[in-house]
Design a protein around this motif. Structure first.
Motif, PDB file in Angstrom:
ATOM      1  N   UNK A  85       0.846  -1.182   0.000  1.00  0.00           N
ATOM      2  CA  UNK A  85       0.000   0.000   0.000  1.00  0.00           C
ATOM      3  C   UNK A  85       0.889   1.242   0.000  1.00  0.00           C
ATOM      4  N   UNK A  86       0.500   2.266  -0.756  1.00  0.00           N
ATOM      5  CA  UNK A  86       1.299   3.491  -0.801  1.00  0.00           C
ATOM      6  C   UNK A  86       0.995   4.346   0.429  1.00  0.00           C
ATOM      7  N   UNK A  87       1.860   5.313   0.754  1.00  0.00           N
ATOM      8  CA  UNK A  87       1.604   6.161   1.931  1.00  0.00           C
ATOM      9  C   UNK A  87       0.263   6.885   1.885  1.00  0.00           C
ATOM     10  N   UNK A  88      -0.097   7.468   0.729  1.00  0.00           N
ATOM     11  CA  UNK A  88      -1.358   8.203   0.660  1.00  0.00           C
ATOM     12  C   UNK A  88      -2.542   7.243   0.657  1.00  0.00           C
ATOM     13  N   UNK A  89      -2.410   6.092   0.039  1.00  0.00           N
ATOM     14  CA  UNK A  89      -3.474   5.092   0.116  1.00  0.00           C
ATOM     15  C   UNK A  89      -3.710   4.677   1.564  1.00  0.00           C
ATOM     16  N   UNK A  90      -2.643   4.496   2.319  1.00  0.00           N
ATOM     17  CA  UNK A  90      -2.787   4.125   3.733  1.00  0.00           C
ATOM     18  C   UNK A  90      -3.517   5.232   4.496  1.00  0.00           C
ATOM     19  N   UNK A  91      -3.157   6.486   4.239  1.00  0.00           N
ATOM     20  CA  UNK A  91      -3.820   7.609   4.891  1.00  0.00           C
ATOM     21  C   UNK A  91      -5.313   7.595   4.589  1.00  0.00           C
ATOM     22  N   UNK A  92      -5.657   7.444   3.301  1.00  0.00           N
ATOM     23  CA  UNK A  92      -7.064   7.506   2.901  1.00  0.00           C
ATOM     24  C   UNK A  92      -7.856   6.301   3.380  1.00  0.00           C
ATOM     25  N   UNK A  93      -7.211   5.166   3.550  1.00  0.00           N
ATOM     26  CA  UNK A  93      -7.903   3.997   4.092  1.00  0.00           C
ATOM     27  C   UNK A  93      -8.357   4.239   5.526  1.00  0.00           C
TER      28      UNK A  93
ATOM     29  N   UNK B 222       1.932  16.452   3.355  1.00  0.00           N
ATOM     30  CA  UNK B 222       3.078  15.627   2.972  1.00  0.00           C
ATOM     31  C   UNK B 222       2.649  14.173   3.055  1.00  0.00           C
ATOM     32  N   UNK B 223       3.356  13.310   2.374  1.00  0.00           N
ATOM     33  CA  UNK B 223       3.025  11.887   2.422  1.00  0.00           C
ATOM     34  C   UNK B 223       3.462  11.309   3.764  1.00  0.00           C
ATOM     35  N   UNK B 224       2.594  10.537   4.407  1.00  0.00           N
ATOM     36  CA  UNK B 224       2.949  10.003   5.723  1.00  0.00           C
ATOM     37  C   UNK B 224       4.099   9.005   5.651  1.00  0.00           C
ATOM     38  N   UNK B 225       4.790   8.902   6.770  1.00  0.00           N
ATOM     39  CA  UNK B 225       5.920   7.980   6.912  1.00  0.00           C
ATOM     40  C   UNK B 225       5.532   6.920   7.942  1.00  0.00           C
ATOM     41  N   UNK B 226       5.816   5.670   7.653  1.00  0.00           N
ATOM     42  CA  UNK B 226       5.514   4.608   8.592  1.00  0.00           C
ATOM     43  C   UNK B 226       4.113   4.052   8.406  1.00  0.00           C
ATOM     44  N   UNK B 227       3.749   3.105   9.260  1.00  0.00           N
ATOM     45  CA  UNK B 227       2.507   2.361   9.096  1.00  0.00           C
ATOM     46  C   UNK B 227       1.331   2.940   9.871  1.00  0.00           C
ATOM     47  N   UNK B 228       1.590   3.796  10.848  1.00  0.00           N
ATOM     48  CA  UNK B 228       0.527   4.265  11.728  1.00  0.00           C
ATOM     49  C   UNK B 228       0.050   5.655  11.332  1.00  0.00           C
ATOM     50  N   UNK B 229      -1.267   5.846  11.370  1.00  0.00           N
ATOM     51  CA  UNK B 229      -1.920   7.115  11.092  1.00  0.00           C
ATOM     52  C   UNK B 229      -2.751   7.483  12.330  1.00  0.00           C
ATOM     53  N   UNK B 230      -2.629   8.744  12.771  1.00  0.00           N
ATOM     54  CA  UNK B 230      -3.407   9.195  13.928  1.00  0.00           C
ATOM     55  C   UNK B 230      -4.442  10.212  13.484  1.00  0.00           C
ATOM     56  N   UNK B 231      -5.690   9.994  13.869  1.00  0.00           N
ATOM     57  CA  UNK B 231      -6.774  10.949  13.635  1.00  0.00           C
ATOM     58  C   UNK B 231      -7.093  11.660  14.944  1.00  0.00           C
TER      59      UNK B 231
END
Length: 279
Positions: A185-193, A223-232
């Motif tokens: 999965x790309x960084x932006x795809x991960x963010x949008x998921x 910016x494109x996120x780095x790493x696997x974790x996204x925080x909302x």
């Protein structure tokens, strides 16, 4: 990845590689059970379709997504879907690209997206300011009783504050599985998921009595996120009518990466009828 992430199935399986139609390139996918939203095993959560539309857009350009908007035109089925993308406005500095997701069984467009693409050149930038917490500081909450697994079980959740059944603001770290079987999965795809979950993470009313149906999602990607974790860090604002808005500041472990907003139809759960919540 930890053991749970390694076991979690991706959201889609590619069934027909890119081909050509009169409208451009198109790919067909099988929607896996992990895409299903919390209210029905037959309708998808909004996160996987957003990421799939972004995948199609990213496939057309080497530039990066600066703003992404998805319009949900109806429930996205957990079934066969087809995705296509096209250039809406070419340009040397910025481009406007579009994509659509089609419900194959009903032969209708279920969702569309537009994205402004920006060059990957270095900018003035600045040092991101990390949050005072990390995924390791978050707590796992059991899935609310009566809610369908699907997407909720595919995502790893680490709650700093709030919860899916806790009215009010919410702060949660999320980790998504891969989008498509056999590809990262790309960084932006991960963010949008993940980011379409802002309305669920910050429900302003009791979600057992009220539904929050988002008709669209707009994300400005700094910016494109780095790493696997996204925080909302999410908040829902309501007035005295049926319209609400859910917003979030989106972070990775380095700092702020995006800001999102969703227009919400707020209705009593007994009166939703054929409506289907994506989150």
């Amino acid at each position: 990845m930890n053991e749970k992430s390694a076991r979690t199935s991706p959201f889609y399986r590619l069934t027909s590689p890119s081909g050509r139609t009169s409208e451009g390139a198109v790919e067909a996918f099988e929607s896996l059970p992990t895409t299903a939203g919390p209210w029905s095993p037959d309708s998808q959560h909004g996160g996987p379709p957003a990421a799939l539309l972004a995948r199609a857009i990213e496939g057309l350009s080497d530039a990066r997504i600066g703003r992404f908007t998805m319009e949900l035109l109806g429930p996205v089925p957990v079934g066969p879907v087809a995705v296509s993308a096209s250039v809406l406005r070419a340009g040397r500095s910025v481009q406007l690209l579009g994509a659509e997701l089609r419900d194959v069984a009903r032969d209708r467009v279920a969702a569309t997206a537009r994205a402004w693409m920006f060059p990957r050149s270095a900018g003035p930038g600045g040092d991101p300011e990390p949050l005072p917490h990390s995924p390791a500081d978050g707590a796992e909450h059991p899935r609310p009783s009566g809610w369908h697994g699907g997407y909720l079980d595919a995502i790893e959740w680490r709650w700093i504050s709030g919860g899916l059944e806790v009215p009010g603001t919410g702060t949660v770290w999320m980790r998504s599985p891969d989008l498509v079987v056999g590809e990262p999965i790309s960084p932006v795809q991960r963010l949008l998921a993940c980011v379409d979950s802002a309305s669920g993470a910050s429900a302003a009313l009791d979600v057992r009595e009220w539904g929050f149906l988002n008709t669209e999602l707009t994300v400005h990607v700094l910016r494109e996120p780095v790493g696997e974790w996204i925080c909302l860090d999410a908040e829902t604002t309501l007035a005295d009518g049926s319209v609400g808005v859910a917003t979030s500041a989106v972070h990775d472990e380095r700092g702020l990466v995006a800001r999102s907003a969703q227009a919400l139809l707020v209705v009593p759960r007994s009166g939703q009828g054929a409506a289907s919540s994506s989150s």
